[in-house]
Design a protein around this motif. Structure first.
Motif, short mmCIF file in Angstrom:
data_model
loop_
_atom_site.label_atom_id
_atom_site.label_comp_id
_atom_site.label_asym_id
_atom_site.label_seq_id
_atom_site.Cartn_x
_atom_site.Cartn_y
_atom_site.Cartn_z
N ALA A 16 -7.49 -7.41 -5.15
CA ALA A 16 -6.17 -6.96 -5.39
C ALA A 16 -5.97 -5.88 -4.78
O ALA A 16 -4.84 -5.44 -4.06
CB ALA A 16 -6.24 -6.56 -6.96
N LEU A 17 -6.91 -4.92 -4.32
CA LEU A 17 -6.92 -3.83 -3.23
C LEU A 17 -6.34 -4.27 -2.06
O LEU A 17 -5.55 -3.65 -1.35
CB LEU A 17 -8.22 -2.94 -3.46
CG LEU A 17 -8.48 -2.07 -4.55
CD1 LEU A 17 -9.76 -1.62 -4.29
CD2 LEU A 17 -7.42 -1.39 -4.75
N ILE A 20 -2.70 -5.42 -2.03
CA ILE A 20 -1.89 -4.08 -2.11
C ILE A 20 -1.84 -3.39 -0.85
O ILE A 20 -0.78 -2.89 -0.46
CB ILE A 20 -2.26 -3.13 -3.50
CG1 ILE A 20 -2.17 -3.87 -4.76
CG2 ILE A 20 -1.63 -1.83 -3.30
CD1 ILE A 20 -2.90 -3.11 -5.74
N PHE A 23 0.54 -5.32 1.63
CA PHE A 23 1.81 -5.20 1.09
C PHE A 23 2.47 -3.69 1.79
O PHE A 23 3.21 -3.73 2.26
CB PHE A 23 1.80 -5.06 -0.44
CG PHE A 23 3.41 -4.93 -0.75
CD1 PHE A 23 4.29 -5.84 -0.50
CD2 PHE A 23 3.56 -3.61 -1.34
CE1 PHE A 23 5.61 -5.64 -0.91
CE2 PHE A 23 4.93 -3.35 -1.55
CZ PHE A 23 5.98 -4.37 -1.53
N PHE A 24 1.57 -2.67 1.60
CA PHE A 24 1.91 -1.49 2.11
C PHE A 24 2.16 -1.51 3.62
O PHE A 24 2.75 -0.59 4.35
CB PHE A 24 1.32 -0.35 1.40
CG PHE A 24 1.69 0.06 0.12
CD1 PHE A 24 2.96 0.51 -0.16
CD2 PHE A 24 1.03 -0.49 -1.00
CE1 PHE A 24 3.32 0.77 -1.52
CE2 PHE A 24 1.35 -0.23 -2.32
CZ PHE A 24 2.68 0.42 -2.37
#
Length: 58
Positions: A16-17, A20, A23-24
């Motif tokens: 998940a990290l 994320i 995405f950023f």
């Protein structure tokens, strides 16, 4: 997504990290592609370094 073929799909904390962060990072590329033509490159480099410093400490 570790061992997704043998045990089925499961999303772990590190996965998940990673998603994320990807995405950023994509948002950062889009933002800088729009502003890099008009901004001073030294200011952009300084701000990138500052954000990395703050995120690295935290």
């Amino acid at each position: 997504m570790t061992n997704s073929f043998s045990k089925g799909f499961s999303l772990h904390y590190g996965d998940a990290l990673t998603l994320i962060g990807a995405f950023f990072y994509a948002l950062q590329i889009v933002y800088f592609s729009n502003t890099a033509a008009t901004a001073n490159p030294f200011v952009i480099a300084f701000m990138l370094g500052l954000v990395q410093l703050i995120a690295g400490i935290g």
